[in-house]
Design an enzyme around this catalytic site. Structure first.
Site, mmCIF file in Angstrom:
data_model
loop_
_atom_site.group_PDB
_atom_site.id
_atom_site.type_symbol
_atom_site.label_atom_id
_atom_site.label_comp_id
_atom_site.label_asym_id
_atom_site.label_seq_id
_atom_site.Cartn_x
_atom_site.Cartn_y
_atom_site.Cartn_z
ATOM 1 N N ASP A 38 -19.321 -22.946 18.777
ATOM 2 C CA ASP A 38 -17.887 -22.674 19.536
ATOM 3 C C ASP A 38 -18.094 -23.022 21.534
ATOM 4 O O ASP A 38 -19.195 -23.066 21.712
ATOM 5 C CB ASP A 38 -17.451 -21.558 19.133
ATOM 6 C CG ASP A 38 -16.246 -20.881 19.185
ATOM 7 O OD1 ASP A 38 -15.298 -21.173 17.777
ATOM 8 O OD2 ASP A 38 -15.555 -20.670 20.016
ATOM 9 N N VAL A 63 -17.157 -29.724 22.586
ATOM 10 C CA VAL A 63 -17.296 -30.916 22.384
ATOM 11 C C VAL A 63 -16.171 -31.883 22.914
ATOM 12 O O VAL A 63 -16.575 -33.935 22.079
ATOM 13 C CB VAL A 63 -16.221 -30.662 20.292
ATOM 14 C CG1 VAL A 63 -17.144 -30.119 19.631
ATOM 15 C CG2 VAL A 63 -14.540 -30.732 21.087
ATOM 16 N N SER A 141 -4.939 -32.543 9.731
ATOM 17 C CA SER A 141 -4.008 -31.523 9.807
ATOM 18 C C SER A 141 -2.522 -31.828 8.891
ATOM 19 O O SER A 141 -2.522 -33.598 9.099
ATOM 20 C CB SER A 141 -3.242 -30.761 10.874
ATOM 21 O OG SER A 141 -2.292 -29.992 10.993
ATOM 22 N N TYR A 154 -0.754 -32.608 19.455
ATOM 23 C CA TYR A 154 -1.556 -32.216 18.061
ATOM 24 C C TYR A 154 -1.614 -33.479 17.118
ATOM 25 O O TYR A 154 -2.334 -33.556 16.023
ATOM 26 C CB TYR A 154 -0.989 -30.962 17.559
ATOM 27 C CG TYR A 154 -1.829 -30.262 16.668
ATOM 28 C CD1 TYR A 154 -3.445 -29.300 16.811
ATOM 29 C CD2 TYR A 154 -1.400 -30.006 15.249
ATOM 30 C CE1 TYR A 154 -3.814 -28.863 15.747
ATOM 31 C CE2 TYR A 154 -1.899 -29.723 14.466
ATOM 32 C CZ TYR A 154 -3.144 -28.455 15.130
ATOM 33 O OH TYR A 154 -3.960 -28.458 13.656
ATOM 34 N N LYS A 158 -4.135 -35.099 14.751
ATOM 35 C CA LYS A 158 -5.042 -35.201 13.414
ATOM 36 C C LYS A 158 -4.694 -36.659 13.324
ATOM 37 O O LYS A 158 -5.062 -36.589 12.279
ATOM 38 C CB LYS A 158 -3.724 -33.977 12.867
ATOM 39 C CG LYS A 158 -3.996 -33.226 13.679
ATOM 40 C CD LYS A 158 -5.962 -32.656 13.431
ATOM 41 C CE LYS A 158 -6.104 -30.902 13.888
ATOM 42 N NZ LYS A 158 -8.031 -30.492 13.907
#
Length: 246
Positions: A38, A63, A141, A154, A158
């Site tokens: 994280d 990441v 998602s 987003y 996704k």
């Protein structure tokens, strides 16, 4: 009784809280050793300590950095002896209507979700193909299927994760590596519970099961995809939505 992930080592990104933490805990319950990664170093260290120092270690990782991702995966091999599962779960939101969204907000979300998942998938697959086995679970998602107002960044990221997972799955299937993705719907986390009531209510109205999902309900599907229960599945996208957008 032997757990479904007995003897396996897994890395989970975005694991300091929410869905990522639920996945880490469920994996340990099924016999795995886990590396929680994280951006929040203190929070992820605390989360790993709570799960148990013998079975979990927390590492700080961005990441979007190939060096950080490589180090995170190396931790699994060095500490627990193998890398059998990677869950690319880390993500952020920078919601705004397309008219008001800045280039920076678009780039940030694409970078964390899409580039971050690509880096994890690429580097983990390199390790897994050498050992002839492995499972990668990428978090898409339902927004990547339908498109949400205020989420051009987003939703694009996704959707990209789902398509990228399929392409990558074709490349490594013959090497014994499986890559699948999950599309959660409305899941009860700190992020979603901060939504305005009217936004929450409108999403709830779209769910035939009449309730939000819990993080552990995503974690159980991640266990399925990480384990031999899904041994003949690769390139699939599993919707976990309570029936939303059927």
């Amino acid at each position: 009784m032997t757990g479904l992930l007995e003897g396996k080592t897994a890395v989970i990104t975005g694991a300091a809280q929410g869905i990522g933490l639920a996945i880490a805990q469920r994996f340990v319950d099924e016999g795995a050793k886990v590396v929680l990664a994280d951006m929040n170093a203190d929070q992820v260290a605390t989360a790993a300590a709570a799960i148990g120092p013998d079975v979990a270690v927390g590492v700080a990782a961005n990441v979007t950095s190939a060096d950080d991702v490589a180090a995170m995966l190396k931790t699994a091999v060095d500490r627990f002896g193998s890398l059998d599962v990677l869950v690319n779960n880390a993500g952020i939101t920078r919601d705004a209507s397309m008219r008001k969204m800045t280039e920076e907000q678009f780039d940030q979300v694409i970078s964390v979700h899409l580039k971050g998942t690509w880096l994890g998938t690429k580097l983990a697959a390199d390790i897994m193909r050498e050992q002839g086995s492995g499972a990668i679970v990428n978090m898409s998602s339902i927004s990547g299927k339908v498109g949400n107002f205020g989420q051009t960044n987003y939703s694009a990221a996704k959707a990209g994760i789902a398509a990228m997972s399929k392409a990558a799955a074709k490349e490594v299937a013959a090497k014994g590596v499986r890559i699948n993705s999950i599309q959660p719907g409305l899941i009860r986390t700190a992020m979603t519970e901060a939504m305005p009531k009217e936004a929450w209510d409108s999403k709830m109205a779209e769910i035939p099961m009449g309730r939000a999902g819990e993080p552990d309900e995503i974690a159980k599907v991640a266990v399925f995809l990480a384990s031999d229960l899904s041994s003949y599945m690769t390139g699939t996208v599993l919707e976990v939505t309570g029936g939303r957008y059927m």
